[in-house]
Enzyme design. Sequence first.
Site, PDB file in Angstrom:
ATOM      1  N   CYS A  91       2.148   6.196   3.639  1.00  9.94           N
ATOM      2  CA  CYS A  91       0.865   6.514   4.293  1.00  9.94           C
ATOM      3  C   CYS A  91       0.932   6.283   5.802  1.00  9.94           C
ATOM      4  CB  CYS A  91      -0.265   5.699   3.670  1.00  9.94           C
ATOM      5  SG  CYS A  91      -0.179   3.932   4.036  1.00  9.94           S
ATOM      6  N   HIS A 127      -9.623  -8.488  11.570  1.00 10.56           N
ATOM      7  CA  HIS A 127      -9.522  -7.227  10.819  1.00 10.56           C
ATOM      8  C   HIS A 127      -8.056  -6.913  10.580  1.00 10.56           C
ATOM      9  CE1 HIS A 127     -10.159  -2.966   9.792  1.00 10.56           C
ATOM     10  NE2 HIS A 127      -9.129  -2.733  10.581  1.00 10.56           N
ATOM     11  N   HIS A 130      -7.534  -1.856   5.381  1.00 10.85           N
ATOM     12  CA  HIS A 130      -8.446  -1.507   4.283  1.00 10.85           C
ATOM     13  C   HIS A 130      -7.693  -1.584   2.961  1.00 10.85           C
ATOM     14  CE1 HIS A 130     -10.340   0.338   7.813  1.00 10.85           C
ATOM     15  NE2 HIS A 130     -11.479   0.084   7.182  1.00 10.85           N
ATOM     16  N   ASP A 134      -5.533   3.514  -4.816  1.00 15.17           N
ATOM     17  CA  ASP A 134      -4.460   4.455  -5.136  1.00 15.17           C
ATOM     18  C   ASP A 134      -3.079   3.782  -5.060  1.00 15.17           C
ATOM     19  OD1 ASP A 134      -4.249   4.090  -2.441  1.00 15.17           O
ATOM     20  OD2 ASP A 134      -4.643   6.177  -1.885  1.00 15.17           O
ATOM     21  N   ARG A 143      -3.792  -0.557  -3.047  1.00 18.68           N
ATOM     22  CA  ARG A 143      -2.997  -0.344  -1.824  1.00 18.68           C
ATOM     23  C   ARG A 143      -3.724  -1.026  -0.670  1.00 18.68           C
ATOM     24  NH1 ARG A 143      -3.224   3.999   2.231  1.00 18.68           N
ATOM     25  NH2 ARG A 143      -4.632   5.098   0.826  1.00 18.68           N
ATOM     26  N   CYS A 145      -3.742  -1.409   2.849  1.00 16.27           N
ATOM     27  CA  CYS A 145      -3.176  -0.615   3.946  1.00 16.27           C
ATOM     28  C   CYS A 145      -3.436  -1.397   5.232  1.00 16.27           C
ATOM     29  CB  CYS A 145      -3.888   0.738   3.940  1.00 16.27           C
ATOM     30  SG  CYS A 145      -3.284   1.869   5.174  1.00 16.27           S
TER      31      CYS A 145
END
Length: 159
Positions: A91, A127, A130, A134, A143, A145
């Site tokens: 990704c 932060h 996310h 999937d 996942r 990410c």
Amino acid sequence: MKKILNPTFLMLMVISFGCAQKQNNTAVKVTKSEDQWKAELSEQSYRILRKGETERPFTGEYDKHFEDGVYRCAGCNQKLFMSENKYDSKCGWPAFDNAVKGSLKFDVDYKIGIPRTEVLCSNCGGHLGHVFNDGPKETTGLRHCINSAALEFEPKENE
Ligand code: FE
């Protein structure tokens, strides 16, 4: 004698105390001023960890990084992810199917118009990225990410 505390009131007291406790448990432990964060972090790490920005895909230091070790928070050094949970999601960002227990906090993010689950460091509130549904079906299906610039890798021999 006038009854002051009825059972329903007592029950509500217990519930609200329980909620307050829960909130306290999820409060971040590391708090710094914006100036302190700016001074301590690289410009990119500051923009991601403290301003919620995202690094460009396929550019991060750990996107194609698969050494054995631990990924810590670049803001506070808390252990977040183990290399055995990292996989190549293709990704463009580091992806993990699981995290170190208790190391993450979650929030809902509407930045792109649709709700996404934001992943934050539980220790400093930075932060990280996310989490999506999937991920690898044979493990957690998740996942995580994560931005490379929100992480600091520590090789296994140094742990
Ligand atoms: Fe942190």
